[in-house]
Design a protein around this motif. Structure first.
Motif, PDB file in Angstrom:
ATOM      1  N   TRP A   1       2.663   0.458  16.704  1.00 35.04           N
ATOM      2  CA  TRP A   1       3.081   1.499  17.637  1.00 35.04           C
ATOM      3  C   TRP A   1       2.476   2.851  17.270  1.00 35.04           C
ATOM      4  O   TRP A   1       2.393   3.206  16.105  1.00 35.04           O
ATOM      5  N   TRP A   2       2.047   3.603  18.280  1.00 38.23           N
ATOM      6  CA  TRP A   2       1.630   4.994  18.181  1.00 38.23           C
ATOM      7  C   TRP A   2       0.470   5.161  17.197  1.00 38.23           C
ATOM      8  O   TRP A   2      -0.651   4.786  17.494  1.00 38.23           O
ATOM      9  N   PHE A   3       0.731   5.727  16.017  1.00 39.92           N
ATOM     10  CA  PHE A   3      -0.341   5.959  15.056  1.00 39.92           C
ATOM     11  C   PHE A   3      -0.913   4.645  14.514  1.00 39.92           C
ATOM     12  O   PHE A   3      -2.007   4.630  13.937  1.00 39.92           O
ATOM     13  N   ASN A   4      -0.185   3.562  14.669  1.00 40.94           N
ATOM     14  CA  ASN A   4      -0.639   2.248  14.198  1.00 40.94           C
ATOM     15  C   ASN A   4      -1.261   1.426  15.319  1.00 40.94           C
ATOM     16  O   ASN A   4      -1.646   0.280  15.099  1.00 40.94           O
ATOM     17  N   ASP A   5      -1.334   2.006  16.510  1.00 41.92           N
ATOM     18  CA  ASP A   5      -1.844   1.286  17.682  1.00 41.92           C
ATOM     19  C   ASP A   5      -3.372   1.300  17.653  1.00 41.92           C
ATOM     20  O   ASP A   5      -4.033   1.915  18.481  1.00 41.92           O
ATOM     21  N   ASN A   6      -3.927   0.617  16.650  1.00 45.57           N
ATOM     22  CA  ASN A   6      -5.370   0.528  16.438  1.00 45.57           C
ATOM     23  C   ASN A   6      -5.665  -0.800  15.755  1.00 45.57           C
ATOM     24  O   ASN A   6      -4.734  -1.544  15.413  1.00 45.57           O
TER      25      ASN A   6
ATOM     26  N   GLY B   1      -3.964  -1.246  12.299  1.00 39.62           N
ATOM     27  CA  GLY B   1      -2.508  -1.321  12.435  1.00 39.62           C
ATOM     28  C   GLY B   1      -2.055  -2.633  13.042  1.00 39.62           C
ATOM     29  O   GLY B   1      -1.057  -3.228  12.599  1.00 39.62           O
ATOM     30  N   MET B   2      -2.766  -3.102  14.063  1.00 36.49           N
ATOM     31  CA  MET B   2      -2.412  -4.367  14.701  1.00 36.49           C
ATOM     32  C   MET B   2      -2.589  -5.538  13.741  1.00 36.49           C
ATOM     33  O   MET B   2      -1.732  -6.428  13.657  1.00 36.49           O
ATOM     34  N   ILE B   3      -3.699  -5.549  13.021  1.00 35.21           N
ATOM     35  CA  ILE B   3      -3.954  -6.639  12.069  1.00 35.21           C
ATOM     36  C   ILE B   3      -2.869  -6.664  10.980  1.00 35.21           C
ATOM     37  O   ILE B   3      -2.334  -7.725  10.638  1.00 35.21           O
ATOM     38  N   ASN B   4      -2.538  -5.504  10.451  1.00 29.68           N
ATOM     39  CA  ASN B   4      -1.528  -5.448   9.386  1.00 29.68           C
ATOM     40  C   ASN B   4      -0.162  -5.910   9.875  1.00 29.68           C
ATOM     41  O   ASN B   4       0.554  -6.642   9.171  1.00 29.68           O
ATOM     42  N   GLN B   5       0.228  -5.474  11.078  1.00 32.63           N
ATOM     43  CA  GLN B   5       1.546  -5.861  11.606  1.00 32.63           C
ATOM     44  C   GLN B   5       1.616  -7.361  11.859  1.00 32.63           C
ATOM     45  O   GLN B   5       2.590  -8.025  11.487  1.00 32.63           O
ATOM     46  N   MET B   6       0.575  -7.928  12.490  1.00 32.29           N
ATOM     47  CA  MET B   6       0.605  -9.363  12.790  1.00 32.29           C
ATOM     48  C   MET B   6       0.467 -10.208  11.525  1.00 32.29           C
ATOM     49  O   MET B   6       1.082 -11.276  11.424  1.00 32.29           O
TER      50      MET B   6
END
Length: 288
Positions: free
Chosen positions: A196-201, A204-209
């Motif tokens: 989300w937001w600052f992680n919406d890249n 960030g997406m790779i780390n969250q998933m």
């Protein structure tokens, strides 16, 4: 307090903070219990944005919140000062009330937190709030997030819940918390929301998933959301799908996941579209 309100709020101009808080609580409780919400077939989810998910000591909830307080009658004259402790008590009850209402009317509850707003006082005085001077916050408590869900679990009133933290350091904590409160009402009933937001890249997406795959079940993930206030934000879905496919495909090429094309197709279609349709109960066909 999110989008639970669907009609005009009471006027709070020229009223004290205590009066405003009391009137909003009474208003939202009355509105949530009305037939207007229950009969609206298009309402499927809510969204609550908070700096952090902090709750008061739940063991003392009934002792310090009387029925009179809950109705706001002791606050509306504006003469009662509200302490920080009392504010937390009301916020605790308010959050629990909303969550129980979402469960009752079968809405999903989305909670966004982890942001520190309006950090530049000089620019705030010139431009006002939400003008580009927000940052990632670190005030969120994993223990209190778990306690909040546990208070709802005690009465079997946890709605389908999606937790989004702006702080990527919360990924692992969220991944373990959601595993404590899953249920049979939906696949992945308690979700970690997308980056989300600052992680919406890409990073960030790779780390969250990756964190979700390590600690939970990536196949039940409902994927990317859309900021409906911006038409251009729809392109993030294409961006997200490319990142998703590259990530999962890389695992397969490295021998970290079986090269089972049928299973992979089901996972990618689910995360890209089908899971969200089924999770929210949208009146849409899934992709075969």
């Amino acid at each position: 307090t999110g989008n639970v309100i669907g009609c005009h709020e009471p006027c709070t101009k020229h009223k004290s903070a205590a009066e405003q808080m009391a009137e909003k609580i009474v208003y939202i409780k009355a509105f949530a219990c009305s037939q207007h919400i229950e009969n609206d077939k298009y309402c499927k989810t809510s969204n609550i944005c908070k700096r952090y998910l902090q709750i008061d000591d739940l063991k003392c909830e009934k002792d310090h919140c009387t029925d009179e307080d809950r109705q706001g009658r002791s606050l509306t004259d504006g003469t009662l000062d509200i302490t920080k402790e009392e504010m937390m008590q009301y916020k605790t009850e308010f959050m629990l009330f909303l969550a129980r209402e979402y469960h009752r009317i079968n809405w999903a509850m989305q909670i966004h937190y982890g942001c520190k707003r309006d950090n530049n006082a000089f620019m705030f005085s010139k431009l006002g709030p939400d003008t580009g001077f927000d940052c990632i916050g670190d005030a969120a408590s994993a223990a209190q997030t778990a306690d909040f869900l546990n208070a709802l679990s005690a009465t079997n009133e946890i709605p389908r819940t999606i937790l989004y933290s702006l702080n990527p350091n919360d990924d692992a904590a969220i991944g373990t918390i959601i595993g404590c409160f899953q249920g049979t009402e939906a696949a992945g009933k308690i979700q970690q929301g997308s980056a989300w937001w600052f992680n919406d890249n890409k990073t960030g997406m790779i780390n969250q998933m990756t964190s979700l795959a390590n600690l939970g079940c990536l196949g039940n993930f409902i994927g990317m959301l859309t900021d409906s206030r911006s038409f251009l934000s729809y392109t993030r879905h294409e961006y997200f799908r490319r990142v998703l496919c590259a990530l999962v495909g890389g695992w397969v090429e490295n021998g970290e996941y079986p090269a089972d094309m049928k299973s992979l197709e089901s996972i990618v279609k689910g995360i890209s579209y089908n899971n969200a349709v089924q999770y929210f109960g949208f009146d849409l066909d899934v992709v075969k």
